[in-house]
Design a protein around this motif. Sequence first.
Motif, PDB file in Angstrom:
ATOM      1  N   LYS A 120       0.828  -1.209   0.000  1.00  0.00           N
ATOM      2  CA  LYS A 120       0.000   0.000   0.000  1.00  0.00           C
ATOM      3  C   LYS A 120       0.862   1.258   0.000  1.00  0.00           C
ATOM      4  CE  LYS A 120      -0.967   0.709   4.976  1.00  0.00           C
ATOM      5  NZ  LYS A 120      -0.638   2.124   5.103  1.00  0.00           N
ATOM      6  N   GLY A 121       0.347   2.290  -0.642  1.00  0.00           N
ATOM      7  CA  GLY A 121       1.012   3.580  -0.652  1.00  0.00           C
ATOM      8  C   GLY A 121       0.627   4.405   0.556  1.00  0.00           C
ATOM      9  N   ASP A 122       1.265   5.535   0.723  1.00  0.00           N
ATOM     10  CA  ASP A 122       1.017   6.408   1.874  1.00  0.00           C
ATOM     11  C   ASP A 122      -0.393   6.986   1.879  1.00  0.00           C
ATOM     12  OD1 ASP A 122       3.606   5.959   2.696  1.00  0.00           O
ATOM     13  OD2 ASP A 122       4.399   7.781   1.757  1.00  0.00           O
ATOM     14  N   CYS A 123      -1.058   6.973   0.727  1.00  0.00           N
ATOM     15  CA  CYS A 123      -2.412   7.543   0.657  1.00  0.00           C
ATOM     16  C   CYS A 123      -3.452   6.633   1.304  1.00  0.00           C
ATOM     17  CB  CYS A 123      -2.783   7.816  -0.796  1.00  0.00           C
ATOM     18  SG  CYS A 123      -2.844   6.332  -1.834  1.00  0.00           S
ATOM     19  N   ILE A 124      -3.087   5.385   1.626  1.00  0.00           N
ATOM     20  CA  ILE A 124      -4.031   4.431   2.233  1.00  0.00           C
ATOM     21  C   ILE A 124      -3.914   4.517   3.749  1.00  0.00           C
ATOM     22  CG2 ILE A 124      -4.734   2.025   2.410  1.00  0.00           C
ATOM     23  CD1 ILE A 124      -5.105   3.129  -0.375  1.00  0.00           C
ATOM     24  N   PRO A 125      -4.969   4.889   4.464  1.00  0.00           N
ATOM     25  CA  PRO A 125      -4.904   4.983   5.930  1.00  0.00           C
ATOM     26  C   PRO A 125      -4.675   3.606   6.571  1.00  0.00           C
ATOM     27  CG  PRO A 125      -6.870   6.085   5.054  1.00  0.00           C
ATOM     28  CD  PRO A 125      -6.284   5.295   3.938  1.00  0.00           C
ATOM     29  N   ASP A 126      -3.987   3.604   7.711  1.00  0.00           N
ATOM     30  CA  ASP A 126      -3.732   2.347   8.413  1.00  0.00           C
ATOM     31  C   ASP A 126      -5.026   1.657   8.835  1.00  0.00           C
ATOM     32  OD1 ASP A 126      -1.018   2.576   8.151  1.00  0.00           O
ATOM     33  OD2 ASP A 126      -0.693   3.430  10.150  1.00  0.00           O
ATOM     34  N   GLU A 127      -6.074   2.450   9.101  1.00  0.00           N
ATOM     35  CA  GLU A 127      -7.357   1.850   9.512  1.00  0.00           C
ATOM     36  C   GLU A 127      -7.922   0.928   8.440  1.00  0.00           C
ATOM     37  OE1 GLU A 127      -7.096   5.845  11.644  1.00  0.00           O
ATOM     38  OE2 GLU A 127      -6.553   4.996   9.692  1.00  0.00           O
ATOM     39  N   VAL A 128      -7.589   1.183   7.193  1.00  0.00           N
ATOM     40  CA  VAL A 128      -8.106   0.392   6.081  1.00  0.00           C
ATOM     41  C   VAL A 128      -7.389  -0.954   5.976  1.00  0.00           C
ATOM     42  CG1 VAL A 128      -8.339   0.336   3.557  1.00  0.00           C
ATOM     43  CG2 VAL A 128      -8.858   2.425   4.807  1.00  0.00           C
ATOM     44  N   SER A 129      -6.163  -1.014   6.506  1.00  0.00           N
ATOM     45  CA  SER A 129      -5.347  -2.215   6.312  1.00  0.00           C
ATOM     46  C   SER A 129      -4.972  -2.899   7.623  1.00  0.00           C
ATOM     47  CB  SER A 129      -4.067  -1.859   5.542  1.00  0.00           C
ATOM     48  OG  SER A 129      -3.300  -0.907   6.271  1.00  0.00           O
ATOM     49  N   CYS A 130      -5.705  -2.586   8.697  1.00  0.00           N
ATOM     50  CA  CYS A 130      -5.433  -3.183  10.014  1.00  0.00           C
ATOM     51  C   CYS A 130      -3.986  -2.998  10.434  1.00  0.00           C
ATOM     52  CB  CYS A 130      -5.797  -4.672  10.000  1.00  0.00           C
ATOM     53  SG  CYS A 130      -7.546  -4.991   9.789  1.00  0.00           S
ATOM     54  N   GLY A 131      -3.371  -1.899  10.007  1.00  0.00           N
ATOM     55  CA  GLY A 131      -2.002  -1.616  10.379  1.00  0.00           C
ATOM     56  C   GLY A 131      -0.954  -2.355   9.571  1.00  0.00           C
ATOM     57  N   LEU A 132      -1.375  -3.176   8.615  1.00  0.00           N
ATOM     58  CA  LEU A 132      -0.434  -3.911   7.769  1.00  0.00           C
ATOM     59  C   LEU A 132       0.138  -2.978   6.703  1.00  0.00           C
ATOM     60  CD1 LEU A 132      -2.505  -7.194   7.260  1.00  0.00           C
ATOM     61  CD2 LEU A 132      -0.619  -6.842   8.861  1.00  0.00           C
ATOM     62  N   ASP A 133       1.254  -3.397   6.087  1.00  0.00           N
ATOM     63  CA  ASP A 133       1.847  -2.575   5.031  1.00  0.00           C
ATOM     64  C   ASP A 133       1.328  -2.951   3.652  1.00  0.00           C
ATOM     65  OD1 ASP A 133       3.079  -5.014   4.757  1.00  0.00           O
ATOM     66  OD2 ASP A 133       5.129  -4.284   5.036  1.00  0.00           O
ATOM     67  N   THR A 134       0.241  -3.709   3.633  1.00  0.00           N
ATOM     68  CA  THR A 134      -0.408  -4.090   2.383  1.00  0.00           C
ATOM     69  C   THR A 134      -1.885  -3.747   2.471  1.00  0.00           C
ATOM     70  OG1 THR A 134      -0.730  -6.329   3.266  1.00  0.00           O
ATOM     71  CG2 THR A 134       1.195  -5.970   1.836  1.00  0.00           C
ATOM     72  N   VAL A 135      -2.569  -3.794   1.323  1.00  0.00           N
ATOM     73  CA  VAL A 135      -4.005  -3.528   1.298  1.00  0.00           C
ATOM     74  C   VAL A 135      -4.659  -4.476   0.294  1.00  0.00           C
ATOM     75  CG1 VAL A 135      -3.810  -1.722  -0.473  1.00  0.00           C
ATOM     76  CG2 VAL A 135      -5.762  -1.705   1.096  1.00  0.00           C
ATOM     77  N   GLY A 136      -5.858  -4.915   0.613  1.00  0.00           N
ATOM     78  CA  GLY A 136      -6.601  -5.794  -0.283  1.00  0.00           C
ATOM     79  C   GLY A 136      -7.521  -4.986  -1.185  1.00  0.00           C
ATOM     80  N   ILE A 137      -7.438  -5.241  -2.483  1.00  0.00           N
ATOM     81  CA  ILE A 137      -8.234  -4.511  -3.471  1.00  0.00           C
ATOM     82  C   ILE A 137      -9.134  -5.481  -4.218  1.00  0.00           C
ATOM     83  CG2 ILE A 137      -8.152  -3.035  -5.523  1.00  0.00           C
ATOM     84  CD1 ILE A 137      -6.930  -1.717  -3.088  1.00  0.00           C
ATOM     85  N   ARG A 138     -10.394  -5.148  -4.362  1.00  0.00           N
ATOM     86  CA  ARG A 138     -11.291  -5.979  -5.168  1.00  0.00           C
ATOM     87  C   ARG A 138     -12.366  -5.114  -5.815  1.00  0.00           C
ATOM     88  NH1 ARG A 138     -12.576  -8.242   0.027  1.00  0.00           N
ATOM     89  NH2 ARG A 138     -14.477  -7.354   0.924  1.00  0.00           N
ATOM     90  N   LEU A 139     -12.926  -5.622  -6.881  1.00  0.00           N
ATOM     91  CA  LEU A 139     -14.060  -4.990  -7.544  1.00  0.00           C
ATOM     92  C   LEU A 139     -15.217  -5.981  -7.534  1.00  0.00           C
ATOM     93  CD1 LEU A 139     -15.211  -2.597  -9.139  1.00  0.00           C
ATOM     94  CD2 LEU A 139     -14.460  -3.736 -11.225  1.00  0.00           C
ATOM     95  N   PRO A 140     -16.309  -5.685  -6.846  1.00  0.00           N
ATOM     96  CA  PRO A 140     -17.435  -6.615  -6.795  1.00  0.00           C
ATOM     97  C   PRO A 140     -18.033  -6.856  -8.180  1.00  0.00           C
ATOM     98  CG  PRO A 140     -17.662  -4.869  -5.157  1.00  0.00           C
ATOM     99  CD  PRO A 140     -16.555  -4.466  -6.065  1.00  0.00           C
ATOM    100  N   SER A 141     -18.651  -8.007  -8.357  1.00  0.00           N
ATOM    101  CA  SER A 141     -19.328  -8.304  -9.621  1.00  0.00           C
ATOM    102  C   SER A 141     -20.798  -7.893  -9.591  1.00  0.00           C
ATOM    103  CB  SER A 141     -19.217  -9.802  -9.947  1.00  0.00           C
ATOM    104  OG  SER A 141     -19.823 -10.572  -8.918  1.00  0.00           O
ATOM    105  N   HIS A 142     -21.369  -7.719  -8.385  1.00  0.00           N
ATOM    106  CA  HIS A 142     -22.798  -7.441  -8.281  1.00  0.00           C
ATOM    107  C   HIS A 142     -23.109  -6.029  -8.797  1.00  0.00           C
ATOM    108  CE1 HIS A 142     -26.844  -7.014  -6.713  1.00  0.00           C
ATOM    109  NE2 HIS A 142     -26.836  -8.311  -6.431  1.00  0.00           N
ATOM    110  N   PRO A 143     -24.107  -5.880  -9.653  1.00  0.00           N
ATOM    111  CA  PRO A 143     -24.406  -4.560 -10.230  1.00  0.00           C
ATOM    112  C   PRO A 143     -24.780  -3.512  -9.193  1.00  0.00           C
ATOM    113  CG  PRO A 143     -26.121  -6.172 -10.800  1.00  0.00           C
ATOM    114  CD  PRO A 143     -24.976  -6.939 -10.235  1.00  0.00           C
TER     115      PRO A 143
END
Length: 246
Positions: free
Chosen positions: A7-30
């Motif tokens: 993850k880049g610096d623009c991603i808050p730690d709250e979004v990644s549980c304090g990890l240095d990575t982030v999970g990204i997905r795009l839902p299929s549901h319309p």
Amino acid sequence: LTMIVPKGDCIPDEVSCGLDTVGIRLPSHPMARALIRESGVPLAAPSANTSGRPSTTTAAHVMHDMDGKIAAVLDGGACGVGVESTVITLALERPRLLRPGGITLEQLRSVLGEVDVDRALYEKIGDDVKVSAPGMKYRHYAPKAPVTVVRGNPQDTAKYIAERISDATGVLCFDEYKNMFPNCIVECFGSKDDLGAQAREVFDRLRAFDDTSVTQIWAQCPSDEGLGLAVANRIKKAAGFSVIEI
């Protein structure tokens, strides 16, 4: 598909549980895609269930867990796949499967070549082990009563469970064997050969036991091929990896 990336610096730690990575997905549901489109920004979206509980696959499940804690539910109908997204990390030297889901390991390997499989899919991870994503370490997807999984040939596992049931027992089983468990609470989650049905039904059926008085649940479990890897993983995690191989 959820892809874990550095993850880049623009991603808050709250979004990644304090990890240095982030999970990204795009839902299929319309409906989910329309919500993202209308918001005009990426959305941080935790699971819509109480931590540790079986995942929610309908709006009714969400309201059961979250009523009074959230403002609204957008009801897009029952989940089409049932089990959650496949999670793969791309932040290591080689891709590694962290959580199996609707996209199978075989499909990933057909595109990526070699894909490692995290050992957390098959065994309980110790408290001292650092994991790559939240929810990998602890008992998860669990009903209130303790679950024991029996793995092997379906006819043999059904017989093994049938010899050990009592009036206070719940059984999660394939459709073909429901009549082998009289005088106990039985929840069927699809034919032994219908992995799609098992993936759609497993969480709903696990939740159903909480409306009963069962004190122990025995569960049949598919093999690890194809979508079966995801279904088996959810059932074993619900059991805290209390698994009997026969």
